[in-house]
Design a protein around this motif. Structure first.
Motif, PDB file in Angstrom:
ATOM      1  N   UNK A   4       8.857  -4.920  18.621  1.00 25.89           N
ATOM      2  CA  UNK A   4       7.481  -5.361  19.166  1.00 25.89           C
ATOM      3  C   UNK A   4       6.495  -5.255  17.892  1.00 25.89           C
ATOM      4  N   UNK A   5       5.556  -6.444  17.882  1.00 27.93           N
ATOM      5  CA  UNK A   5       4.373  -6.582  16.983  1.00 27.93           C
ATOM      6  C   UNK A   5       3.665  -5.047  16.759  1.00 27.93           C
ATOM      7  N   UNK A   6       3.496  -4.707  15.667  1.00 26.22           N
ATOM      8  CA  UNK A   6       2.714  -3.607  15.428  1.00 26.22           C
ATOM      9  C   UNK A   6       1.306  -3.424  16.270  1.00 26.22           C
ATOM     10  N   UNK A   7       0.517  -4.539  15.882  1.00 26.63           N
ATOM     11  CA  UNK A   7      -0.746  -4.307  16.792  1.00 26.63           C
ATOM     12  C   UNK A   7      -0.648  -4.092  18.125  1.00 26.63           C
ATOM     13  N   UNK A   8       0.307  -4.916  18.680  1.00 27.11           N
ATOM     14  CA  UNK A   8       0.592  -4.954  20.200  1.00 27.11           C
ATOM     15  C   UNK A   8       0.893  -3.290  20.616  1.00 27.11           C
ATOM     16  N   UNK A  30      -4.708   0.941   7.435  1.00 24.70           N
ATOM     17  CA  UNK A  30      -4.990   2.246   8.080  1.00 24.70           C
ATOM     18  C   UNK A  30      -3.619   2.671   8.934  1.00 24.70           C
ATOM     19  N   UNK A  31      -2.612   2.004   8.562  1.00 23.80           N
ATOM     20  CA  UNK A  31      -1.303   2.379   9.520  1.00 23.80           C
ATOM     21  C   UNK A  31       0.083   2.268   8.267  1.00 23.80           C
ATOM     22  N   UNK A  32       0.819   3.381   8.411  1.00 22.62           N
ATOM     23  CA  UNK A  32       1.782   3.404   7.713  1.00 22.62           C
ATOM     24  C   UNK A  32       3.133   3.369   8.710  1.00 22.62           C
ATOM     25  N   UNK A  38       1.301  -0.735   5.752  1.00 21.56           N
ATOM     26  CA  UNK A  38       1.739  -2.019   6.430  1.00 21.56           C
ATOM     27  C   UNK A  38       0.243  -2.595   6.736  1.00 21.56           C
ATOM     28  N   UNK A  39       0.177  -4.182   6.332  1.00 24.29           N
ATOM     29  CA  UNK A  39      -1.280  -4.654   6.432  1.00 24.29           C
ATOM     30  C   UNK A  39      -0.913  -5.893   7.210  1.00 24.29           C
ATOM     31  N   UNK A  40       0.194  -6.209   7.921  1.00 20.83           N
ATOM     32  CA  UNK A  40       0.239  -7.535   8.727  1.00 20.83           C
ATOM     33  C   UNK A  40       0.350  -6.852   9.910  1.00 20.83           C
ATOM     34  N   UNK A  41      -0.493  -7.510  10.733  1.00 17.84           N
ATOM     35  CA  UNK A  41      -0.651  -6.938  12.572  1.00 17.84           C
ATOM     36  C   UNK A  41       0.662  -7.466  13.105  1.00 17.84           C
ATOM     37  N   UNK A  42       1.276  -8.492  12.619  1.00 21.30           N
ATOM     38  CA  UNK A  42       2.487  -9.141  13.147  1.00 21.30           C
ATOM     39  C   UNK A  42       3.602  -8.322  12.851  1.00 21.30           C
ATOM     40  N   UNK A  43       3.880  -7.545  12.035  1.00 22.37           N
ATOM     41  CA  UNK A  43       4.856  -6.732  11.359  1.00 22.37           C
ATOM     42  C   UNK A  43       5.643  -6.166  12.691  1.00 22.37           C
ATOM     43  N   UNK A  44       7.085  -6.234  12.541  1.00 22.42           N
ATOM     44  CA  UNK A  44       7.621  -5.577  13.930  1.00 22.42           C
ATOM     45  C   UNK A  44       7.879  -4.192  13.840  1.00 22.42           C
ATOM     46  N   UNK A  45       7.987  -3.508  14.787  1.00 21.57           N
ATOM     47  CA  UNK A  45       8.267  -1.965  14.962  1.00 21.57           C
ATOM     48  C   UNK A  45       9.368  -1.784  15.596  1.00 21.57           C
ATOM     49  N   UNK A  46      10.344  -0.900  15.520  1.00 21.03           N
ATOM     50  CA  UNK A  46      11.491  -0.628  15.997  1.00 21.03           C
ATOM     51  C   UNK A  46      11.538   0.855  16.736  1.00 21.03           C
ATOM     52  N   UNK A  47      12.455   1.202  17.664  1.00 19.87           N
ATOM     53  CA  UNK A  47      12.518   2.472  17.934  1.00 19.87           C
ATOM     54  C   UNK A  47      12.977   3.429  17.036  1.00 19.87           C
ATOM     55  N   UNK A  49      10.954   4.349  14.360  1.00 13.51           N
ATOM     56  CA  UNK A  49       9.789   4.209  13.276  1.00 13.51           C
ATOM     57  C   UNK A  49       8.897   5.200  13.382  1.00 13.51           C
ATOM     58  N   UNK A  50       8.513   5.782  12.212  1.00 15.05           N
ATOM     59  CA  UNK A  50       7.348   6.761  12.269  1.00 15.05           C
ATOM     60  C   UNK A  50       6.032   6.222  12.021  1.00 15.05           C
ATOM     61  N   UNK A  51       4.957   6.136  12.744  1.00 11.42           N
ATOM     62  CA  UNK A  51       3.756   5.451  12.323  1.00 11.42           C
ATOM     63  C   UNK A  51       2.641   6.499  12.017  1.00 11.42           C
ATOM     64  N   UNK A  52       2.155   6.667  10.949  1.00 15.65           N
ATOM     65  CA  UNK A  52       0.950   7.410  10.761  1.00 15.65           C
ATOM     66  C   UNK A  52      -0.327   6.609  10.528  1.00 15.65           C
ATOM     67  N   UNK A  53      -1.156   6.810  11.550  1.00  9.58           N
ATOM     68  CA  UNK A  53      -2.153   6.099  11.672  1.00  9.58           C
ATOM     69  C   UNK A  53      -3.667   7.099  11.513  1.00  9.58           C
ATOM     70  N   UNK A  54      -4.394   6.338  10.565  1.00  8.52           N
ATOM     71  CA  UNK A  54      -5.749   6.972  10.022  1.00  8.52           C
ATOM     72  C   UNK A  54      -6.684   6.594  10.849  1.00  8.52           C
ATOM     73  N   UNK A  55      -7.435   7.290  11.748  1.00  2.43           N
ATOM     74  CA  UNK A  55      -8.248   6.851  12.632  1.00  2.43           C
ATOM     75  C   UNK A  55      -9.565   7.680  11.797  1.00  2.43           C
ATOM     76  N   UNK A  56     -10.843   7.298  12.604  1.00  5.89           N
ATOM     77  CA  UNK A  56     -12.125   7.502  12.018  1.00  5.89           C
ATOM     78  C   UNK A  56     -12.536   9.182  11.744  1.00  5.89           C
ATOM     79  N   UNK A  57     -11.667  10.019  12.836  1.00  5.32           N
ATOM     80  CA  UNK A  57     -11.900  11.379  12.606  1.00  5.32           C
ATOM     81  C   UNK A  57     -10.961  12.189  12.567  1.00  5.32           C
ATOM     82  N   UNK A  58      -9.584  11.369  12.603  1.00  7.53           N
ATOM     83  CA  UNK A  58      -8.147  12.321  12.499  1.00  7.53           C
ATOM     84  C   UNK A  58      -7.145  11.361  12.082  1.00  7.53           C
ATOM     85  N   UNK A  59      -6.116  11.816  11.789  1.00  2.00           N
ATOM     86  CA  UNK A  59      -4.893  11.058  11.586  1.00  2.00           C
ATOM     87  C   UNK A  59      -3.919  11.538  12.670  1.00  2.00           C
TER      88      UNK A  59
END
Length: 89
Positions: A4-8, A30-32, A38-47, A49-59
């Motif tokens: 599925x697309x990363x942004x979705x 802000x997503x690994x 990764x800087x492409x919102x259309x990049x595919x993620x698969x079951x 995968x480990x995502x590290x997401x840097x939000x404003x107040x936490x990771x």
């Protein structure tokens, strides 16, 4: 569905409020995926995968375990990932 697309996926998992916010988060670098920025919102993620997401107040560190066809409520969204961060006691 095996990818599925990363942004979705970020939007379906209710990490952000809108899909545009999800795309902006990814575009800003802000997503690994498995440690690689990764800087492409259309990049595919698969079951598995480990995502590290840097939000404003936490990771958030999340393991993708499922996909959704539509954005559901918080309970449905929680079944899309496993939270890999230890909970503070």
């Amino acid at each position: 569905m095996d990818r599925q697309r990363l942004d979705k996926w970020v939007w379906h998992a209710r990490i952000v409020r809108t899909r545009a916010d999800a795309a902006a988060l990814v575009s800003k670098g802000r997503v690994r995926i498995n440690g690689a920025r990764e800087t492409s919102p259309g990049h595919g993620v698969k079951t598995g995968d480990v995502l590290t997401i840097a939000l404003d107040t936490r990771v958030r560190v999340l393991k993708v375990i499922a996909f959704a066809e539509r954005r559901g409520d918080a309970e449905v969204a929680h079944h899309l990932y496993e939270d890999l961060q230890p909970r503070p006691d």
